[in-house]
Design an enzyme around this catalytic site. Structure first.
Site, mmCIF file in Angstrom:
data_model
loop_
_atom_site.group_PDB
_atom_site.id
_atom_site.type_symbol
_atom_site.label_atom_id
_atom_site.label_comp_id
_atom_site.label_asym_id
_atom_site.label_seq_id
_atom_site.Cartn_x
_atom_site.Cartn_y
_atom_site.Cartn_z
ATOM 1 N N HIS A 1 -16.038 -17.113 20.085
ATOM 2 C CA HIS A 1 -14.787 -17.775 20.484
ATOM 3 C C HIS A 1 -13.625 -16.778 20.607
ATOM 4 O O HIS A 1 -12.469 -17.179 20.528
ATOM 5 C CB HIS A 1 -14.453 -18.890 19.492
ATOM 6 C CG HIS A 1 -15.493 -19.961 19.456
ATOM 7 N ND1 HIS A 1 -15.718 -20.820 20.511
ATOM 8 C CD2 HIS A 1 -16.416 -20.294 18.521
ATOM 9 C CE1 HIS A 1 -16.715 -21.644 20.224
ATOM 10 N NE2 HIS A 1 -17.153 -21.340 19.015
ATOM 11 N N GLU B 1 -11.303 -2.339 0.805
ATOM 12 C CA GLU B 1 -10.441 -2.070 -0.351
ATOM 13 C C GLU B 1 -10.662 -0.668 -0.912
ATOM 14 O O GLU B 1 -9.699 0.021 -1.232
ATOM 15 C CB GLU B 1 -10.738 -3.127 -1.437
ATOM 16 C CG GLU B 1 -9.902 -2.987 -2.690
ATOM 17 C CD GLU B 1 -10.226 -4.063 -3.735
ATOM 18 O OE1 GLU B 1 -11.292 -4.704 -3.632
ATOM 19 O OE2 GLU B 1 -9.416 -4.246 -4.645
ATOM 20 N N TRP C 1 4.829 1.126 -10.376
ATOM 21 C CA TRP C 1 4.316 0.866 -9.031
ATOM 22 C C TRP C 1 5.538 0.443 -8.233
ATOM 23 O O TRP C 1 6.080 -0.635 -8.447
ATOM 24 C CB TRP C 1 3.270 -0.241 -9.104
ATOM 25 C CG TRP C 1 2.496 -0.496 -7.851
ATOM 26 C CD1 TRP C 1 1.364 0.147 -7.439
ATOM 27 C CD2 TRP C 1 2.755 -1.497 -6.847
ATOM 28 N NE1 TRP C 1 0.916 -0.390 -6.251
ATOM 29 C CE2 TRP C 1 1.745 -1.395 -5.859
ATOM 30 C CE3 TRP C 1 3.749 -2.468 -6.683
ATOM 31 C CZ2 TRP C 1 1.698 -2.220 -4.739
ATOM 32 C CZ3 TRP C 1 3.695 -3.292 -5.561
ATOM 33 C CH2 TRP C 1 2.673 -3.153 -4.605
ATOM 34 N N LYS D 1 -4.402 -3.613 -10.010
ATOM 35 C CA LYS D 1 -5.370 -4.549 -10.568
ATOM 36 C C LYS D 1 -4.760 -5.932 -10.758
ATOM 37 O O LYS D 1 -5.358 -6.949 -10.472
ATOM 38 C CB LYS D 1 -5.878 -3.997 -11.903
ATOM 39 C CG LYS D 1 -6.900 -4.870 -12.608
ATOM 40 C CD LYS D 1 -8.225 -4.812 -11.896
ATOM 41 C CE LYS D 1 -9.298 -5.646 -12.542
ATOM 42 N NZ LYS D 1 -10.414 -5.865 -11.606
ATOM 43 N N ARG E 1 -4.301 -0.253 -13.621
ATOM 44 C CA ARG E 1 -3.430 -1.258 -13.011
ATOM 45 C C ARG E 1 -2.856 -0.787 -11.673
ATOM 46 O O ARG E 1 -2.395 -1.599 -10.887
ATOM 47 C CB ARG E 1 -2.264 -1.586 -13.962
ATOM 48 C CG ARG E 1 -2.701 -2.245 -15.243
ATOM 49 C CD ARG E 1 -1.539 -2.341 -16.201
ATOM 50 N NE ARG E 1 -0.532 -3.273 -15.750
ATOM 51 C CZ ARG E 1 -0.468 -4.548 -16.087
ATOM 52 N NH1 ARG E 1 -1.373 -5.048 -16.893
ATOM 53 N NH2 ARG E 1 0.490 -5.326 -15.646
ATOM 54 N N CYS F 1 2.878 -2.168 -12.526
ATOM 55 C CA CYS F 1 3.476 -1.366 -13.588
ATOM 56 C C CYS F 1 2.876 -1.672 -14.958
ATOM 57 O O CYS F 1 2.533 -2.812 -15.251
ATOM 58 C CB CYS F 1 4.968 -1.627 -13.669
ATOM 59 S SG CYS F 1 5.821 -1.541 -12.107
ATOM 60 N N ASN G 1 8.914 -4.251 -16.156
ATOM 61 C CA ASN G 1 7.986 -4.715 -15.110
ATOM 62 C C ASN G 1 8.567 -5.980 -14.501
ATOM 63 O O ASN G 1 9.111 -6.805 -15.236
ATOM 64 C CB ASN G 1 6.623 -5.085 -15.697
ATOM 65 C CG ASN G 1 5.835 -3.878 -16.135
ATOM 66 O OD1 ASN G 1 6.285 -2.756 -15.960
ATOM 67 N ND2 ASN G 1 4.663 -4.118 -16.703
ATOM 68 N N GLY G 2 8.381 -6.166 -13.211
ATOM 69 C CA GLY G 2 8.881 -7.375 -12.559
ATOM 70 C C GLY G 2 9.994 -7.027 -11.585
ATOM 71 O O GLY G 2 10.158 -5.868 -11.189
ATOM 72 N N LYS H 1 -14.320 -5.910 -0.149
ATOM 73 C CA LYS H 1 -14.644 -4.834 -1.098
ATOM 74 C C LYS H 1 -14.763 -3.513 -0.374
ATOM 75 O O LYS H 1 -14.271 -2.499 -0.840
ATOM 76 C CB LYS H 1 -15.949 -5.192 -1.804
ATOM 77 C CG LYS H 1 -16.085 -4.597 -3.162
ATOM 78 C CD LYS H 1 -15.766 -5.571 -4.279
ATOM 79 C CE LYS H 1 -14.355 -6.101 -4.197
ATOM 80 N NZ LYS H 1 -14.096 -7.165 -5.116
ATOM 81 N N GLU I 1 -16.278 -11.460 1.028
ATOM 82 C CA GLU I 1 -16.118 -10.629 -0.158
ATOM 83 C C GLU I 1 -16.648 -9.211 0.088
ATOM 84 O O GLU I 1 -16.022 -8.224 -0.299
ATOM 85 C CB GLU I 1 -16.826 -11.298 -1.349
ATOM 86 C CG GLU I 1 -16.869 -10.493 -2.629
ATOM 87 C CD GLU I 1 -15.504 -10.066 -3.146
ATOM 88 O OE1 GLU I 1 -14.474 -10.535 -2.638
ATOM 89 O OE2 GLU I 1 -15.473 -9.212 -4.054
#
Ligand code: AGP
Length: 580
Positions: free
Chosen positions: A477, A461, A74, A575, A27, A2, A100-101, A458, A454
């Site tokens: 394995h 994502e 969000w 973000k 964000r 948010c 927010n939170g 990426k 990574e």
């Protein structure tokens, strides 16, 4: 997650709020709204959807007034809907709040407010704040006292901005475990969840600390603790410029941020590590804590510490699991890596740690992580707007190499990165073959292992392709059972002493019908590949991880674009991940 923006001054609030919400889009969010107060007329406009659509559909521009608040949500508590979008109001329509939170005790507060006759319009935890303030206004002599009583009753995390007809020229702010900054202007003041939304207007910022309250009007900023004891605000100057926060002609932030990485190397190597070097020398036991991409930088850090610095015992932890895996240890030197400095999992792990020696590696001055650490190292990478971390990852690696090897490798790293940025066209072509696969393994060994992880993160994502990274030797394995015709493996294959073993792993995949892709400077890998990109410059074995940074970022970027996805705003992601 948010985003928050607030304005009080002499200009049209709705314009500044709408522009600020656009800056905060990176964000990640699912709905937006603003509230503007004009004398005694408080209007709220909000809906689910993107800023451009909601602001035009709900005519944000028709709201007049020079004080207001804006929010991008969000969803956490309550689905994505108009009612659950912020701002939220009280029963009388005299108050608007954004939050927010997570208010952890909201159910208890809500029950008590319902029993007093309050009517709720949403399923959110946030709405309790406006009703509680409405209730407190009846009981306490001033709006500021009512606000402090409201905030004191909340448990959990919050950045809150409140606008009320009872004080029509003032914004009330409070923060705990969720970032909130005040931007200082001339005859106007601002607040936001991060600096980037306000860089057009000011560089002077006050970062609220946990359990602080602030009030801002057009001419003044006042800071208090929860008991309303006045505090002296101390402002910091942010030197990021607006241009670095803009796309500057590039189709996406991500490609702009990838291509500016040669300069990032120089900036990151200018980081001041002088206070931290003696600690690194002194401590044997080192805990590295991070999430996502930053975790991959931490993984390379731990490998280098264990393998190249004798007498060091380094462990890297996924931040959200730190508390589950170790007892608090005051004899460990802690490194917390987080570009945003606001990742809740990392902050929680730092709170859990009892070590007095905590070093953060972050891109964000004044961020929460800096307050929880004894030492801060800044990446100096400039603002990163794309949800996918690119240049901050490289900057993290540079700072790690600086900590371990000084400036010895700076110029070689810069040359490698510069050379890699010139391979865009080849990688774009390569990505067309990658995206035809239903499953892609990233396989690597040694120092390039974190780069495999990574590259895979990426890709998934931002392209939503199913991908998984493995240490190549681990495949046999269990996971080798998944290899068959149509399954693709991308090998990161530098010409190192480990190459023979990796080559053996390639043969294992090939023998089972897997499609082989390689990024390599080794001719034997090339001849065994279905497709190979010879874009890995031969270098010191210690520097091979840098050879893969840009190619893997470009691979993810072009895959995403070819699939018609906006790489800057992948679905479901944010973000700055401020919830645990
Ligand atoms: C990276 O592309 C991701 N967006 C994500 O994994 C990110 O690195 C993670 O959320 C940690 O963020 P931080 O560095 O701000 O702590």
């Amino acid at each position: 997650m948010c985003g928050i923006i607030g304005y009080v001054g002499h200009r049209s609030a709705s314009k500044i709020l709408t522009d600020g919400l656009k800056c905060l889009e990176y964000r990640g969010y699912d709905s937006v709204g603003i509230a503007v107060l004009n004398g005694q007329n408080l209007e709220i406009r909000k809906d689910k959807g993107m800023v451009a659509d909601v602001s035009s559909g709900s005519r944000f521009d028709s709201l007049s007034g020079s004080i207001g608040i804006g929010h991008s949500r969000w969803a956490t508590h309550g689905g994505v809907s108009k009612e659950n979008s912020h701002p939220h109001s009280d029963c009388t329509g005299s108050i608007a709040i954004i939050h927010n939170g997570v208010i952890e005790n909201y159910q208890e507060l809500k029950s008590s407010l319902l029993s007093k006759g309050h009517k709720f319009a949403s399923q959110t935890d946030s709405e309790v704040v406006s009703h509680l303030f409405e209730e407190n206004l009846k009981q306490f002599p001033t709006p500021l006292i009512a606000f402090s009583k409201t905030i004191s009753a909340l448990e959990g995390s919050y950045a809150i901005v409140l606008l009320s007809k009872s004080s029509p020229d003032v914004l009330f702010l409070a923060r705990k475990n969720s970032p909130l900054v005040v931007g200082k202007g001339a005859g106007e003041n601002f607040c936001a969840s991060d600096f980037s939304a306000l860089l057009t207007y000011t560089r002077e910022f006050l970062v609220l600390e946990d359990s602080q309250i602030a009030t801002i009007d057009r001419d003044s900023i006042a800071l208090y603790d929860l008991l309303l004891t006045p505090k002296t605000p101390s402002f910091l100057t942010i030197d990021w410029d607006v241009q670095t926060a803009e796309r500057s002609g590039h189709p996406h932030f991500m490609i702009k941020e990838i291509l500016e990485q040669p300069d990032v190397v120089s900036a990151a190597f200018s980081a001041d590590v002088s206070q931290v070097l003696p600690l690194l020398e002194k401590f044997e036991k080192i805990h590295i804590i991070a999430s996502g991409t930053s975790y991959h930088a931490g993984l390379l850090f731990s490998i280098l510490l264990n393998k190249y610095k004798s007498g060091k015992f380094a462990n890297v932890f996924i931040a959200s699991e730190y508390q589950n895996q170790v007892l608090p240890d005051s004899n460990a030197l802690i490194f917390a890596i987080s570009q945003s400095g606001e990742t809740a999992d990392v902050l929680q792990a730092l709170r859990y740690s009892t070590s007095p020696h905590k070093v953060c590696i972050t891109n964000t001055q004044g961020s929460s992580i800096t307050r929880l650490c004894s030492h801060s190292i800044y990446l100096n990478a400039g603002p990163e707007s794309s949800v996918a971390a690119t240049k901050t990852f490289l900057a993290q690696l540079c700072v790690i190499y600086k900590l371990l090897f000084g400036d010895r490798y700076r110029d070689s790293i810069r040359s490698t990165i510069l050379a890699s940025t010139k391979h865009s066209a080849k990688i774009q072509e390569f990505s067309k073959s990658i995206i035809t696969n239903r499953f892609i393994f990233f396989l690597s060994r040694g120092l390039c292992l974190p780069l495999g992880f990574e590259g895979s993160l990426k890709l998934k994502e931002i392209s939503y392709l199913h991908s998984q990274a493995y240490p190549a030797g681990e495949l046999k394995h269990g996971t080798l059972s998944l290899i068959e015709k149509g399954v693709c493996a991308l090998f990161l294959a530098p010409k190192t002493p480990d190459a023979t073993k990796l080559f053996g792993n390639l043969k294992e995949v090939k023998a089972r019908g897997g499609t082989i892709f390689t990024l390599t400077d080794d001719p034997s890998f090339k001849s065994e590949s279905d497709m190979s990109l010879d874009i890995v410059p031969q270098t010191d074995p210690l520097l091979y991880p840098f050879s893969f940074v840009v190619p893997l970022q470009l691979l993810a970027y072009y895959s995403s674009v070819s699939l018609g996805i906006n790489p800057d705003r992948p679905r479901n992601l944010a973000k700055s991940v401020t919830v645990e």
